[in-house]
Design a protein around this motif. Structure first.
Motif, PDB file in Angstrom:
ATOM      1  N   ASN A  93       0.808  -1.212   0.000  1.00 58.25           N
ATOM      2  CA  ASN A  93       0.000   0.000   0.000  1.00 58.25           C
ATOM      3  C   ASN A  93       0.844   1.266   0.000  1.00 58.25           C
ATOM      4  O   ASN A  93       0.381   2.317  -0.426  1.00 58.25           O
ATOM      5  N   ALA A  94       2.087   1.209   0.477  1.00 59.30           N
ATOM      6  CA  ALA A  94       2.916   2.401   0.590  1.00 59.30           C
ATOM      7  C   ALA A  94       3.070   3.080  -0.769  1.00 59.30           C
ATOM      8  O   ALA A  94       3.294   2.417  -1.787  1.00 59.30           O
ATOM      9  N   GLY A  95       2.943   4.395  -0.779  1.00 58.20           N
ATOM     10  CA  GLY A  95       3.103   5.123  -2.024  1.00 58.20           C
ATOM     11  C   GLY A  95       2.915   6.611  -1.815  1.00 58.20           C
ATOM     12  O   GLY A  95       2.370   7.044  -0.796  1.00 58.20           O
ATOM     13  N   HIS A  96       3.397   7.396  -2.744  1.00 61.52           N
ATOM     14  CA  HIS A  96       3.156   8.836  -2.714  1.00 61.52           C
ATOM     15  C   HIS A  96       3.239   9.384  -4.125  1.00 61.52           C
ATOM     16  O   HIS A  96       3.590   8.670  -5.069  1.00 61.52           O
ATOM     17  N   SER A  97       2.913  10.667  -4.284  1.00 59.51           N
ATOM     18  CA  SER A  97       2.876  11.283  -5.598  1.00 59.51           C
ATOM     19  C   SER A  97       3.598  12.613  -5.590  1.00 59.51           C
ATOM     20  O   SER A  97       3.636  13.309  -4.562  1.00 59.51           O
ATOM     21  N   THR A  98       4.165  12.969  -6.719  1.00 61.19           N
ATOM     22  CA  THR A  98       4.613  14.331  -6.947  1.00 61.19           C
ATOM     23  C   THR A  98       3.496  15.072  -7.671  1.00 61.19           C
ATOM     24  O   THR A  98       2.470  14.489  -8.031  1.00 61.19           O
ATOM     25  N   LEU A  99       3.703  16.363  -7.903  1.00 60.87           N
ATOM     26  CA  LEU A  99       2.643  17.185  -8.478  1.00 60.87           C
ATOM     27  C   LEU A  99       3.237  18.192  -9.441  1.00 60.87           C
ATOM     28  O   LEU A  99       4.285  18.780  -9.171  1.00 60.87           O
ATOM     29  N   GLY A 100       2.568  18.394 -10.574  1.00 62.42           N
ATOM     30  CA  GLY A 100       2.985  19.418 -11.513  1.00 62.42           C
ATOM     31  C   GLY A 100       3.540  18.837 -12.792  1.00 62.42           C
ATOM     32  O   GLY A 100       3.702  17.622 -12.934  1.00 62.42           O
ATOM     33  N   PRO A 101       3.844  19.701 -13.746  1.00 61.38           N
ATOM     34  CA  PRO A 101       4.345  19.229 -15.044  1.00 61.38           C
ATOM     35  C   PRO A 101       5.750  18.649 -14.934  1.00 61.38           C
ATOM     36  O   PRO A 101       6.561  19.099 -14.132  1.00 61.38           O
ATOM     37  N   VAL A 102       6.034  17.667 -15.748  1.00 62.31           N
ATOM     38  CA  VAL A 102       7.354  17.034 -15.746  1.00 62.31           C
ATOM     39  C   VAL A 102       8.446  18.043 -16.064  1.00 62.31           C
ATOM     40  O   VAL A 102       9.553  17.979 -15.512  1.00 62.31           O
ATOM     41  N   ALA A 103       8.156  19.020 -16.922  1.00 63.45           N
ATOM     42  CA  ALA A 103       9.151  20.018 -17.307  1.00 63.45           C
ATOM     43  C   ALA A 103       9.594  20.881 -16.142  1.00 63.45           C
ATOM     44  O   ALA A 103      10.653  21.524 -16.205  1.00 63.45           O
ATOM     45  N   ALA A 104       8.820  20.902 -15.063  1.00 62.89           N
ATOM     46  CA  ALA A 104       9.177  21.678 -13.874  1.00 62.89           C
ATOM     47  C   ALA A 104       9.475  20.776 -12.673  1.00 62.89           C
ATOM     48  O   ALA A 104       9.474  21.230 -11.539  1.00 62.89           O
ATOM     49  N   SER A 105       9.730  19.506 -12.927  1.00 61.50           N
ATOM     50  CA  SER A 105       9.856  18.537 -11.835  1.00 61.50           C
ATOM     51  C   SER A 105      11.261  18.487 -11.254  1.00 61.50           C
ATOM     52  O   SER A 105      12.238  18.921 -11.873  1.00 61.50           O
ATOM     53  N   ASP A 106      11.344  17.924 -10.051  1.00 60.92           N
ATOM     54  CA  ASP A 106      12.606  17.655  -9.373  1.00 60.92           C
ATOM     55  C   ASP A 106      12.977  16.206  -9.669  1.00 60.92           C
ATOM     56  O   ASP A 106      12.276  15.288  -9.228  1.00 60.92           O
ATOM     57  N   PRO A 107      14.057  15.945 -10.385  1.00 58.60           N
ATOM     58  CA  PRO A 107      14.410  14.570 -10.736  1.00 58.60           C
ATOM     59  C   PRO A 107      14.561  13.655  -9.532  1.00 58.60           C
ATOM     60  O   PRO A 107      14.169  12.484  -9.595  1.00 58.60           O
ATOM     61  N   VAL A 108      15.096  14.169  -8.439  1.00 60.08           N
ATOM     62  CA  VAL A 108      15.279  13.341  -7.239  1.00 60.08           C
ATOM     63  C   VAL A 108      13.925  12.918  -6.680  1.00 60.08           C
ATOM     64  O   VAL A 108      13.718  11.755  -6.312  1.00 60.08           O
ATOM     65  N   ALA A 109      12.992  13.852  -6.629  1.00 57.53           N
ATOM     66  CA  ALA A 109      11.652  13.534  -6.128  1.00 57.53           C
ATOM     67  C   ALA A 109      10.947  12.546  -7.041  1.00 57.53           C
ATOM     68  O   ALA A 109      10.257  11.625  -6.574  1.00 57.53           O
ATOM     69  N   GLU A 110      11.113  12.717  -8.352  1.00 56.29           N
ATOM     70  CA  GLU A 110      10.475  11.800  -9.295  1.00 56.29           C
ATOM     71  C   GLU A 110      11.011  10.380  -9.127  1.00 56.29           C
ATOM     72  O   GLU A 110      10.256   9.405  -9.117  1.00 56.29           O
ATOM     73  N   MET A 111      12.324  10.250  -8.994  1.00 59.52           N
ATOM     74  CA  MET A 111      12.918   8.923  -8.838  1.00 59.52           C
ATOM     75  C   MET A 111      12.533   8.300  -7.492  1.00 59.52           C
ATOM     76  O   MET A 111      12.325   7.089  -7.394  1.00 59.52           O
ATOM     77  N   GLY A 112      12.430   9.138  -6.457  1.00 60.22           N
ATOM     78  CA  GLY A 112      11.991   8.620  -5.164  1.00 60.22           C
ATOM     79  C   GLY A 112      10.586   8.070  -5.217  1.00 60.22           C
ATOM     80  O   GLY A 112      10.281   7.039  -4.611  1.00 60.22           O
ATOM     81  N   MET A 113       9.706   8.747  -5.963  1.00 54.33           N
ATOM     82  CA  MET A 113       8.337   8.267  -6.125  1.00 54.33           C
ATOM     83  C   MET A 113       8.316   6.923  -6.837  1.00 54.33           C
ATOM     84  O   MET A 113       7.621   5.990  -6.411  1.00 54.33           O
ATOM     85  N   VAL A 114       9.061   6.806  -7.919  1.00 57.07           N
ATOM     86  CA  VAL A 114       9.095   5.550  -8.664  1.00 57.07           C
ATOM     87  C   VAL A 114       9.697   4.434  -7.805  1.00 57.07           C
ATOM     88  O   VAL A 114       9.245   3.277  -7.859  1.00 57.07           O
ATOM     89  N   GLU A 115      10.678   4.767  -6.994  1.00 54.96           N
ATOM     90  CA  GLU A 115      11.289   3.769  -6.113  1.00 54.96           C
ATOM     91  C   GLU A 115      10.251   3.179  -5.159  1.00 54.96           C
ATOM     92  O   GLU A 115      10.233   1.962  -4.916  1.00 54.96           O
ATOM     93  N   LEU A 116       9.390   4.031  -4.615  1.00 60.81           N
ATOM     94  CA  LEU A 116       8.382   3.561  -3.661  1.00 60.81           C
ATOM     95  C   LEU A 116       7.166   2.952  -4.358  1.00 60.81           C
ATOM     96  O   LEU A 116       6.692   1.878  -3.967  1.00 60.81           O
ATOM     97  N   ASP A 117       6.673   3.618  -5.390  1.00 61.61           N
ATOM     98  CA  ASP A 117       5.414   3.199  -6.013  1.00 61.61           C
ATOM     99  C   ASP A 117       5.576   2.001  -6.947  1.00 61.61           C
ATOM    100  O   ASP A 117       4.614   1.260  -7.175  1.00 61.61           O
TER     101      ASP A 117
END
Length: 269
Positions: A93-117
Motif C-alpha cells: 500500500n505504501a506510495g506517494h505522488s509528486t505534483l505538476g508538469p514534468v518540465a518543472a519537476s525535481d528529478p530526485v523527487a520523481e525517482m523517489g516516487m518511482v522507487e516507492l510506487d
C-alpha cells in the motif's frame, strides 16, 4: 474464501500502514482474526495503531522501515521470519505522488516516487511470493488507483506507476493460477486520506476537480479491498461511479480525454 486461515505464527504484512488506506486495511484484517505486521516510517503512528489492533485479540508487530531504501526492503522478510512469523498476506500500500508538469519537476523527487510506487512493489513481491507458492497458500493485494486506467497530466509519474502496478499484478495473477496464492489489485478513486496534501494540493482543490459521487471513504476502500482479496478477485474498484469512470476512460479517445484531464487537474492550474 482464499485468504489463509489466521494462526498465531502467521501474519499479514501491510506497508504504508501508519494512516489512511493502509491503516484501514490493517483494521479490516485484524477484525477477521489475522495477525498483522505494520510497516511504515512513522514509529509513533504504527505503535498507536498496534495498541488499538491488539484489542482485537491478534498479534501485531511493528517494523519501522523506509521502503525507498533498497537495503530496508531486502531485510524486511528476514525481520518478520526472525520474529517466528510466516508472511501469509502481503499488502503493498505504501506510495506517494509528486505534483505538476514534468518540465518543472525535481528529478530526485520523481525517482523517489518511482522507487516507492514501483520498485518496492516489485521487490517485495519477488521476496515474499516464493514462500507463499512453496506453502501453497497466500495472497497479495497491491494498491494502485483509478489513475491506472487513464493518463494523468499533472501527476504523470504517479499515473504511470499505477498503470505498472495494475499490469504487474494482473500478470502475477496469471502466473499464480493453481498455486493456492492469489494477486488482487485495489484501484481506489479519490479518498480523503491527506494523500493529496502530501503531494501538494488540498482535498478542497481535488474536490473541485472531481465530483462528490466519486469520493469513497478509506474505511470503505479497505473493506471492499480485503473482501476482494479474500474472494480472489483480479481487480477491485471501490464505488460505482469510479467503476463507470474507469470503464469510460479506457474507451474514450485520448484526443478527447487529455484536454479535459489537463484543464481540470489542480497541479496544472
Amino acid at each position: 474464501m482464499t485468504l489463509p486461515s489466521p494462526a498465531p505464527d502467521r501474519t499479514a504484512v501491510v506497508t504504508g500502514a501508519s494512516s489512511g488506506i493502509g491503516a484501514e486495511i490493517a483494521r479490516q484484517l485484524a477484525r477477521r482474526g489475522h495477525g498483522v505486521t505494520l510497516v511504515a516510517r512513522s514509529v509513533a503512528k504504527l505503535e498507536a495503531l498496534a495498541t488499538e489492533l491488539r484489542g482485537e485479540g491478534v498479534r501485531v508487530e511493528v517494523i519501522a522501515a523506509d521502503l525507498t531504501d533498497r537495503g530496508a526492503r531486502a531485510g524486511l522478510l528476514g525481520a518478520i521470519e526472525g520474529r517466528g512469523l510466516t508472511a501469509e498476506v502481503l499488502v503493498n500500500n505504501a506510495g506517494h505522488s509528486t505534483l505538476g508538469p514534468v518540465a518543472a519537476s525535481d528529478p530526485v523527487a520523481e525517482m523517489g516516487m518511482v522507487e516507492l510506487d514501483v520498485m518496492a512493489v516489485v521487490d517485495l513481491c519477488s521476496r515474499f511470493l516464493p514462500g507463499m507458492v512453496a506453502r501453497g497458500r497466500g495472497g497479495v493485494l497491491n494498491v494502485a488507483s483509478t489513475a491506472a486506467f487513464q493518463p494523468l497530466p499533472g501527476q504523470a509519474g504517479y499515473g504511470a506507476s499505477k498503470v505498472f502496478v495494475l499490469s504487474y499484478t494482473q500478470s502475477l495473477a496469471g502466473e499464480l493460477k493453481g498455486t493456492g496464492v492469489t494477486a488482487t489489485t485495489l484501484c481506489p478513486g479519490p479518498v480523503e486520506t491527506g494523500f493529496g496534501e502530501r503531494a501538494g494540493f488540498t482535498d478542497e482543490e481535488a474536490k473541485a476537480a472531481l465530483p462528490p459521487v466519486m469520493w469513497v471513504s478509506a474505511t470503505e476502500v479497505a473493506r471492499v479491498g480485503v473482501e476482494g482479496l479474500d474472494k480472489g478477485r483480479l481487480v477491485v474498484i471501490p464505488g460505482t461511479a469510479n467503476r463507470v469512470a474507469a470503464a469510460v476512460s479506457q474507451v474514450t479517445p485520448r484526443s478527447l480525454l487529455l484536454p479535459l484531464l489537463t484543464r481540470s487537474h489542480p497541479g496544472l492550474k
